[in-house]
Design a protein around this motif. Sequence first.
Motif, PDB file in Angstrom:
ATOM      1  N   TYR A   1      84.204 -10.468  49.840  1.00 60.32           N
ATOM      2  CA  TYR A   1      85.131 -10.049  48.778  1.00 60.32           C
ATOM      3  C   TYR A   1      85.639  -8.624  48.991  1.00 60.32           C
ATOM      4  O   TYR A   1      86.815  -8.445  49.273  1.00 60.32           O
ATOM      5  CB  TYR A   1      84.476 -10.249  47.409  1.00 60.32           C
ATOM      6  CG  TYR A   1      83.977 -11.671  47.233  1.00 60.32           C
ATOM      7  CD1 TYR A   1      84.885 -12.736  47.173  1.00 60.32           C
ATOM      8  CD2 TYR A   1      82.619 -11.981  47.197  1.00 60.32           C
ATOM      9  CE1 TYR A   1      84.445 -14.052  47.067  1.00 60.32           C
ATOM     10  CE2 TYR A   1      82.170 -13.288  47.079  1.00 60.32           C
ATOM     11  CZ  TYR A   1      83.084 -14.315  47.016  1.00 60.32           C
ATOM     12  OH  TYR A   1      82.656 -15.613  46.935  1.00 60.32           O
TER      13      TYR A   1
ATOM     14  N   LYS B   1      82.028  -4.334  46.150  1.00 58.95           N
ATOM     15  CA  LYS B   1      81.151  -5.297  45.476  1.00 58.95           C
ATOM     16  C   LYS B   1      79.676  -5.070  45.819  1.00 58.95           C
ATOM     17  O   LYS B   1      78.812  -5.767  45.285  1.00 58.95           O
ATOM     18  CB  LYS B   1      81.529  -6.734  45.868  1.00 58.95           C
ATOM     19  CG  LYS B   1      83.003  -7.076  45.686  1.00 58.95           C
ATOM     20  CD  LYS B   1      83.451  -7.021  44.249  1.00 58.95           C
ATOM     21  CE  LYS B   1      84.902  -7.504  44.131  1.00 58.95           C
ATOM     22  NZ  LYS B   1      85.413  -7.349  42.762  1.00 58.95           N
TER      23      LYS B   1
ATOM     24  N   ASN C   1      78.560 -10.595  49.343  1.00 59.04           N
ATOM     25  CA  ASN C   1      79.653 -10.180  48.451  1.00 59.04           C
ATOM     26  C   ASN C   1      80.540  -9.144  49.140  1.00 59.04           C
ATOM     27  O   ASN C   1      81.760  -9.166  48.999  1.00 59.04           O
ATOM     28  CB  ASN C   1      79.090  -9.573  47.164  1.00 59.04           C
ATOM     29  CG  ASN C   1      78.624 -10.635  46.173  1.00 59.04           C
ATOM     30  OD1 ASN C   1      78.978 -11.802  46.284  1.00 59.04           O
ATOM     31  ND2 ASN C   1      77.833 -10.218  45.207  1.00 59.04           N
TER      32      ASN C   1
ATOM     33  N   ASN D   1      82.680 -13.148  41.568  1.00 63.51           N
ATOM     34  CA  ASN D   1      83.768 -13.079  42.551  1.00 63.51           C
ATOM     35  C   ASN D   1      84.306 -14.442  42.971  1.00 63.51           C
ATOM     36  O   ASN D   1      85.285 -14.508  43.712  1.00 63.51           O
ATOM     37  CB  ASN D   1      83.287 -12.341  43.798  1.00 63.51           C
ATOM     38  CG  ASN D   1      82.895 -10.914  43.479  1.00 63.51           C
ATOM     39  OD1 ASN D   1      83.714 -10.124  43.047  1.00 63.51           O
ATOM     40  ND2 ASN D   1      81.622 -10.601  43.659  1.00 63.51           N
TER      41      ASN D   1
END
Length: 212
Positions: free
Chosen positions: A114, A118, A110, A195
Motif C-alpha cells: 500500500y 502504512k 502493508n 487498506n
Amino acid sequence: MITSSQLKAEQATRSDTVLAGDYYMQVLKAGQTLRILDLEGNQAADTLFYSANDPSERYSAMDTIREQGNVYLTTGSKLLSNGGNVMLEITADTCGRHDTLGGACATESNTVRYAIEKKCMHACRDSWLLAVAENPQYGLSKRDITHNINFFMNVPVSSDGGLSFADGISGAGKYVEMTAAMDVIVLLSNCPQLNNPCNAYNPTAVEMLIWD
Ligand SMILES: [Zn+2]
C-alpha cells in the motif's frame, strides 16, 4: 457448503467478544466445538492453531489443501497439522468460504502493498506477537507465527492463478463452527486492516463461543 448448526448460544459454556484489533487465545479441548460469529459482517478473523500438548505441531495450510484437494475451507474441511493429524473439522458454516492462502496482514506487507506510511498501522501479526508475549504459559514465540486461516475472508483464485482480496461475502450473524479432534490452542487476531476490503474498511467485533 452452507450448513447451519443446532447449537444454541445460550447453552455455550464460554463466550467472549473480541474487538477489532484485539486477539483471542484459548485452549479448545478435544471434543469441544468453537463458533466464530461475525457480529456485524464482512470481518476477517486471522487464526492459528497449535497442539496444546506440543505446540511445534500446528495448523498447516499446505497439508490441509493437499489432502482435501480444494483451496477453500468450509463445512467438512479437516484442518490438518504439519504432522498430518486432524486438529479440527469444520462442522457448520453459514458464510460458505474461508481463505487459507492470503496470509495475515503485517506492517511489512502493508508497506509493500500500500504505502510506506502504512508501516505504523496495527496489523494481525502485531496482535499475534502481543498474544504470545502476554501468554508465556503456552511457550510460543515469534518463530511459531506461521501460515493461518482467514475465516470469513474472500480471496478468490483467478483463472490465471493469482489471488485478489475481494469484498467479503460474510454478513452480520454469519458464523463458522469447528470441533476439535485434539486439545488445540486457538490464536485469533480480529483483523484491523483498513487498506483493502477484507473488513469492508470498517473492522468490527467477532464473538467466540465454545460448547462442551
Ligand atoms: Zn489482518
